[in-house]
Write a protein that holds these residues in place. Structure first.
Motif, PDB file in Angstrom:
ATOM      1  N   VAL A 204       0.986  -1.287  -0.013  1.00  0.00           N
ATOM      2  CA  VAL A 204      -0.053   0.002   0.073  1.00  0.00           C
ATOM      3  C   VAL A 204       0.983   1.201   0.168  1.00  0.00           C
ATOM      4  O   VAL A 204       0.610   2.147  -0.605  1.00  0.00           O
ATOM      5  CB  VAL A 204      -1.053   0.035   1.312  1.00  0.00           C
ATOM      6  N   VAL A 205       1.983   1.446   0.783  1.00  0.00           N
ATOM      7  CA  VAL A 205       2.482   2.594   1.021  1.00  0.00           C
ATOM      8  C   VAL A 205       3.397   3.065  -0.240  1.00  0.00           C
ATOM      9  O   VAL A 205       3.304   4.175  -0.539  1.00  0.00           O
ATOM     10  CB  VAL A 205       3.961   2.545   2.263  1.00  0.00           C
ATOM     11  N   PRO A 206       3.753   2.127  -1.226  1.00  0.00           N
ATOM     12  CA  PRO A 206       4.511   2.584  -2.353  1.00  0.00           C
ATOM     13  C   PRO A 206       3.447   3.178  -3.256  1.00  0.00           C
ATOM     14  O   PRO A 206       3.807   4.090  -4.073  1.00  0.00           O
ATOM     15  CB  PRO A 206       5.102   1.341  -3.000  1.00  0.00           C
ATOM     16  N   VAL A 207       2.226   2.346  -3.248  1.00  0.00           N
ATOM     17  CA  VAL A 207       1.216   3.179  -4.072  1.00  0.00           C
ATOM     18  C   VAL A 207       0.679   4.520  -3.632  1.00  0.00           C
ATOM     19  O   VAL A 207       0.691   5.404  -4.485  1.00  0.00           O
ATOM     20  CB  VAL A 207      -0.042   2.250  -4.304  1.00  0.00           C
ATOM     21  N   ALA A 208       0.728   4.572  -2.432  1.00  0.00           N
ATOM     22  CA  ALA A 208       0.168   5.878  -1.740  1.00  0.00           C
ATOM     23  C   ALA A 208       1.346   7.132  -2.152  1.00  0.00           C
ATOM     24  O   ALA A 208       1.033   8.256  -2.411  1.00  0.00           O
ATOM     25  CB  ALA A 208       0.093   5.720  -0.357  1.00  0.00           C
ATOM     26  N   THR A 209       2.594   6.404  -1.978  1.00  0.00           N
ATOM     27  CA  THR A 209       3.758   7.643  -2.362  1.00  0.00           C
ATOM     28  C   THR A 209       3.536   7.929  -3.709  1.00  0.00           C
ATOM     29  O   THR A 209       3.627   9.112  -4.099  1.00  0.00           O
ATOM     30  CB  THR A 209       5.020   6.612  -2.244  1.00  0.00           C
ATOM     31  N   SER A 210       3.378   6.841  -4.658  1.00  0.00           N
ATOM     32  CA  SER A 210       3.503   7.175  -6.162  1.00  0.00           C
ATOM     33  C   SER A 210       2.372   7.866  -6.787  1.00  0.00           C
ATOM     34  O   SER A 210       2.597   8.811  -7.586  1.00  0.00           O
ATOM     35  CB  SER A 210       3.639   5.623  -6.967  1.00  0.00           C
ATOM     36  N   GLN A 211       1.166   7.791  -6.010  1.00  0.00           N
ATOM     37  CA  GLN A 211      -0.028   8.544  -6.551  1.00  0.00           C
ATOM     38  C   GLN A 211      -0.011  10.039  -5.990  1.00  0.00           C
ATOM     39  O   GLN A 211      -0.718  10.652  -6.406  1.00  0.00           O
ATOM     40  CB  GLN A 211      -1.292   7.895  -6.079  1.00  0.00           C
ATOM     41  N   GLN A 212       0.981  10.168  -5.022  1.00  0.00           N
ATOM     42  CA  GLN A 212       1.020  11.662  -4.891  1.00  0.00           C
ATOM     43  C   GLN A 212       1.413  12.674  -5.921  1.00  0.00           C
ATOM     44  O   GLN A 212       1.092  13.634  -6.283  1.00  0.00           O
ATOM     45  CB  GLN A 212       1.840  12.007  -3.736  1.00  0.00           C
ATOM     46  N   LEU A 213       2.331  12.104  -6.972  1.00  0.00           N
ATOM     47  CA  LEU A 213       2.807  12.714  -7.980  1.00  0.00           C
ATOM     48  C   LEU A 213       2.214  12.378  -9.387  1.00  0.00           C
ATOM     49  O   LEU A 213       2.414  13.060 -10.449  1.00  0.00           O
ATOM     50  CB  LEU A 213       4.489  12.261  -7.997  1.00  0.00           C
ATOM     51  N   ALA A 214       1.730  11.053  -9.440  1.00  0.00           N
ATOM     52  CA  ALA A 214       1.229  10.479 -10.879  1.00  0.00           C
ATOM     53  C   ALA A 214      -0.031  10.895 -10.921  1.00  0.00           C
ATOM     54  O   ALA A 214      -0.797  11.278 -10.136  1.00  0.00           O
ATOM     55  CB  ALA A 214       1.495   8.867 -10.793  1.00  0.00           C
ATOM     56  N   ARG A 215      -0.351  10.850 -12.184  1.00  0.00           N
ATOM     57  CA  ARG A 215      -1.673  11.486 -12.847  1.00  0.00           C
ATOM     58  C   ARG A 215      -2.430  10.390 -13.573  1.00  0.00           C
ATOM     59  O   ARG A 215      -3.725  10.137 -13.438  1.00  0.00           O
ATOM     60  CB  ARG A 215      -1.366  12.599 -13.638  1.00  0.00           C
ATOM     61  N   SER A 216      -1.527   9.351 -14.084  1.00  0.00           N
ATOM     62  CA  SER A 216      -2.268   8.314 -14.558  1.00  0.00           C
ATOM     63  C   SER A 216      -2.136   6.911 -13.855  1.00  0.00           C
ATOM     64  O   SER A 216      -1.151   6.630 -12.991  1.00  0.00           O
ATOM     65  CB  SER A 216      -1.652   7.917 -16.074  1.00  0.00           C
ATOM     66  N   PHE A 217      -2.838   6.047 -14.219  1.00  0.00           N
ATOM     67  CA  PHE A 217      -2.953   4.649 -13.631  1.00  0.00           C
ATOM     68  C   PHE A 217      -1.456   4.104 -13.678  1.00  0.00           C
ATOM     69  O   PHE A 217      -0.942   3.379 -12.846  1.00  0.00           O
ATOM     70  CB  PHE A 217      -4.078   3.748 -13.946  1.00  0.00           C
ATOM     71  N   ARG A 218      -1.135   4.098 -15.116  1.00  0.00           N
ATOM     72  CA  ARG A 218       0.137   3.500 -15.493  1.00  0.00           C
ATOM     73  C   ARG A 218       1.286   4.000 -14.691  1.00  0.00           C
ATOM     74  O   ARG A 218       2.161   3.168 -14.109  1.00  0.00           O
ATOM     75  CB  ARG A 218       0.352   3.535 -17.131  1.00  0.00           C
ATOM     76  N   ALA A 219       1.300   5.407 -14.628  1.00  0.00           N
ATOM     77  CA  ALA A 219       2.548   5.890 -13.933  1.00  0.00           C
ATOM     78  C   ALA A 219       2.383   5.611 -12.440  1.00  0.00           C
ATOM     79  O   ALA A 219       3.561   5.195 -11.737  1.00  0.00           O
ATOM     80  CB  ALA A 219       2.376   7.574 -14.221  1.00  0.00           C
ATOM     81  N   THR A 220       1.283   5.427 -11.909  1.00  0.00           N
ATOM     82  CA  THR A 220       1.042   5.040 -10.409  1.00  0.00           C
ATOM     83  C   THR A 220       1.695   3.679 -10.378  1.00  0.00           C
ATOM     84  O   THR A 220       2.491   3.386  -9.441  1.00  0.00           O
ATOM     85  CB  THR A 220      -0.177   5.027 -10.023  1.00  0.00           C
ATOM     86  N   LEU A 221       1.285   2.813 -11.036  1.00  0.00           N
ATOM     87  CA  LEU A 221       1.733   1.350 -10.978  1.00  0.00           C
ATOM     88  C   LEU A 221       3.329   1.189 -10.980  1.00  0.00           C
ATOM     89  O   LEU A 221       3.908   0.867 -10.290  1.00  0.00           O
ATOM     90  CB  LEU A 221       1.075   0.455 -12.174  1.00  0.00           C
ATOM     91  N   LEU A 222       3.805   1.883 -12.084  1.00  0.00           N
ATOM     92  CA  LEU A 222       5.260   1.777 -12.500  1.00  0.00           C
ATOM     93  C   LEU A 222       6.090   2.367 -11.265  1.00  0.00           C
ATOM     94  O   LEU A 222       7.003   1.968 -10.748  1.00  0.00           O
ATOM     95  CB  LEU A 222       5.709   2.188 -13.772  1.00  0.00           C
TER      96      LEU A 222
END
Lengths: 334, 271
Positions: A204-222
């Motif tokens: 969960v935490v990496p996803v929460a971190t990544s979605q702070q800056l990402a706009r797309s689902f793909r970018a959040t995932l990677l």
């Protein structure tokens, strides 16, 4: 022995490899779980897997395999309960949490093992990983990544809107079970690195971190996979470096490092979102009454510091609760 | 109203005959007959709790029917496998999930029915997504995050998602609920463009608003029955139709009452 000598140790190399694989697999499946707003599912499965580990200790078989089996069963059960009962899904999850943990501790006692044995699984013990464990972890990681990345269009559709996916002809229940089973598998993959009780954090935490800056689902995932790798490898190295002075367990270090990365990106995310809200164009409404400002000593411009928000064919300068648009020699209230 | 010669009745996109649908053992829809012919735009009207959404869920296969027959494109729904011909816009207020996604990603997920497993998106997929975004007028927002859009724009994203699957029949469940007038106009424009291309549309609506000129037929639901089925009604007449039949106390009611405690129903009965 110096810090760099650590990397020539075989168990350390194995641990690094296992941490890297876990850091890839857990956030990959975690992204779909967060998309479904089931962030705590991983934690629930982790608790159930404790019983699986205890069964392995009791029967003398590999706790990893029994943990996989029990975790998969628990995940399927949770999915079915969630599907049947609409209102009490979280209560069912809580029942499984407690049942899993209590069962695990009880059975470990019956097996004649102490809490110390169980602790290796609850909080991870990277340093005791065998070559077989690494191979097992690598295999499971390949499976998880193939499925999550390969089926991501289908999984995304199911995770974002079940009704739509069903009408589109997808076998929604099969995909839901697939996500649950993959989560159970990823958790047993991560059992040796961060341990069953902290595993949800790596989902969960990496996803929460990544979605702070990402706009797309793909970018959040990677991005989540990148953060996961960085946190698990970095946390392992950090705990090894610190262990010259004090005893530092790798599991908690990995989780705390991931949380630190979240803490670092969170203010940035808040600021970026606030900024994008502030600068969103004002809607064009015709037939608004014409009002000009009273006195306006300040002269607005490209770099006057006030946000210039697009509004139809011009910009409004925003300050002190006003929207001022240039109109010849004076400013209009918009 | 001009219409091309009627196709054979078996080919009609939606045919319901004497359909009853139960939720939790309680019959909600009773003896519903409904036919939607190719190229028609039919609106389902009626107050809350009249069974509009239940009817839509029975048509889309989300709810099983207890009695009667539901046929899609001439095939009984139990045997229907060509789900790509059906585009569905579920009743929901937002297009967002737990993880950010761009408008394009959400719309592209409408292609799942047509994509093969483990294959990347092809040029046909991209063209369909572009054209769907064009129809709802959000082509310039493709790379925006869905959560940045207003509620009405998110509804248009959901419609574009259904359109991306290039369906022959579009079923929309209250796409106009809580949508401001400019966005209702944009929705109506999008539906008008689809209708011009010959799409068949079944639309559940609370308010018809700017869509009124597009509608070929209105069906008014009341308490699980079809109270009216005929030429389009204006909003006022539609409201009047079901008010005229209001025998009991007006107001919302749940189809399957929520029973929190097993003894609740007794008190409910006495109230």
């Amino acid at each position: 022995m110096s810090f760099l000598d650590l990397f020539s140790l075989e168990f350390m190399q194995r641990a690094l490899l296992a941490a890297l694989l876990t850091g890839l697999a857990a956030p990959a499946i975690g992204t779909f779980i967060v998309q479904r707003r089931l962030a705590l599912l991983g934690d629930g499965i982790g608790h159930v897997a404790v019983t699986g580990v205890a069964l392995g200790l009791l029967t003398g078989t590999s706790p990893t395999w029994t943990a996989v089996v029990v975790a998969v069963l628990g995940a399927v059960l949770m999915e079915l309960i969630r599907e049947r009962g609409h209102t009490n899904g979280d209560v069912a999850l809580a029942l499984l949490f407690y049942g899993g943990l209590a069962g695990g501790v009880l059975i470990t006692g019956i097996a004649g093992q102490g809490a110390a044995t169980l602790q290796a699984y609850l909080f991870g013990s990277l340093n005791s990983i065998s070559p077989d464990d690494v191979l097992f972890t690598a295999l499971l990681t390949v499976v998880v990544l193939t499925v999550t990345l390969g089926l991501s269009p289908q999984l995304f559709a199911v995770a974002s809107d079940q009704d739509f996916a069903r009408v589109a002809g997808l076998r929604v229940r099969a995909y839901n079970l697939l996500i649950a089973v993959l989560a159970a598998v990823s958790i047993t993959v991560a059992m040796r690195t961060v341990g069953l009780l902290l595993v949800s954090a790596l989902m969960v935490v990496p996803v929460a971190t990544s979605q702070q800056l990402a706009r797309s689902f793909r970018a959040t995932l990677l991005g989540a996979m990148a953060v996961g790798c960085l946190a698990s490898v970095g946390g392992l190295v950090l705990s090894a470096a610190l262990s010259f002075r004090v005893s530092v367990a790798p599991g908690p270090t990995i989780v705390l490092l991931a949380l630190a990365m979240f803490t670092a990106t969170w203010p940035l995310g808040v600021w970026l979102r606030r900024r994008s809200r502030l600068m969103a164009p004002f809607p064009e409404v015709s037939a608004a009454p014409h009002r000009s400002t009273d006195e306006h000593p300040h002269e607005h411009g490209a770099d006057c510091g006030h946000p210039a928000v697009p509004h139809g064919d011009h910009v409004d300068y925003v300050h002190d609760g006003h929207r001022h648009a240039v109109h010849g020699e004076h400013y209009d209230e918009h | 109203m001009t219409r091309s010669p009627a196709p054979p009745p078996t080919a009609a996109p939606v045919v319901l005959e004497q359909v009853s649908v139960s939720i939790g053992g309680r019959p909600i829809l009773r003896d519903v007959d409904l036919t939607v012919r190719t190229g028609d735009m039919v609106t389902l009207l009626g107050p809350n709790g009249s069974g509009k959404s239940t009817l839509v869920r029975a048509v889309t296969g989300l709810l099983p029917h207890a009695r009667g027959s539901v046929r899609l494109f001439g095939t009984p729904i139990e045997n229907f496998a060509d789900w790509r011909r059906l585009g569905f816009v579920p009743q929901r207020s937002t297009a967002t999930g737990g993880v950010p996604a761009t408008v394009r990603e959400v719309v592209a997920s409408g292609r799942v029915g047509r994509r093969r497993l483990l294959r990347p998106a092809g040029p046909a997929d991209r063209r369909a997504v572009d054209s769907a975004l064009e129809v709802v007028g959000l082509a310039d927002r493709a790379t925006h995050g869905v959560s940045q859009l207003s509620g009405g724009q998110q509804q248009r994203v959901l419609i574009a998602r259904a359109l991306a699957g290039e369906p022959d029949l579009l079923v929309l469940d209250e796409p106009t609920a809580g949508v401001d007038l400019p966005n209702q106009q944009a929705l109506a424009d999008a539906l008008g463009r689809l209708k011009a291309r010959g799409a068949t549309i079944l639309l559940v609506a609370h308010e018809i608003g700017p869509m009124a000129p597009l509608i070929d037929r209105s069906v008014v639901m009341r308490d699980g029955w079809v109270a009216y089925d005929g030429p389009p009604l204006s909003q006022e007449v539609a409201s009047h139709t079901h008010h005229a039949h209001d025998h009991d106390v007006a107001g919302d009611h749940d189809h399957a009452p929520h029973v929190g405690s097993p003894f609740d129903w007794e008190r409910r009965g006495r109230a």
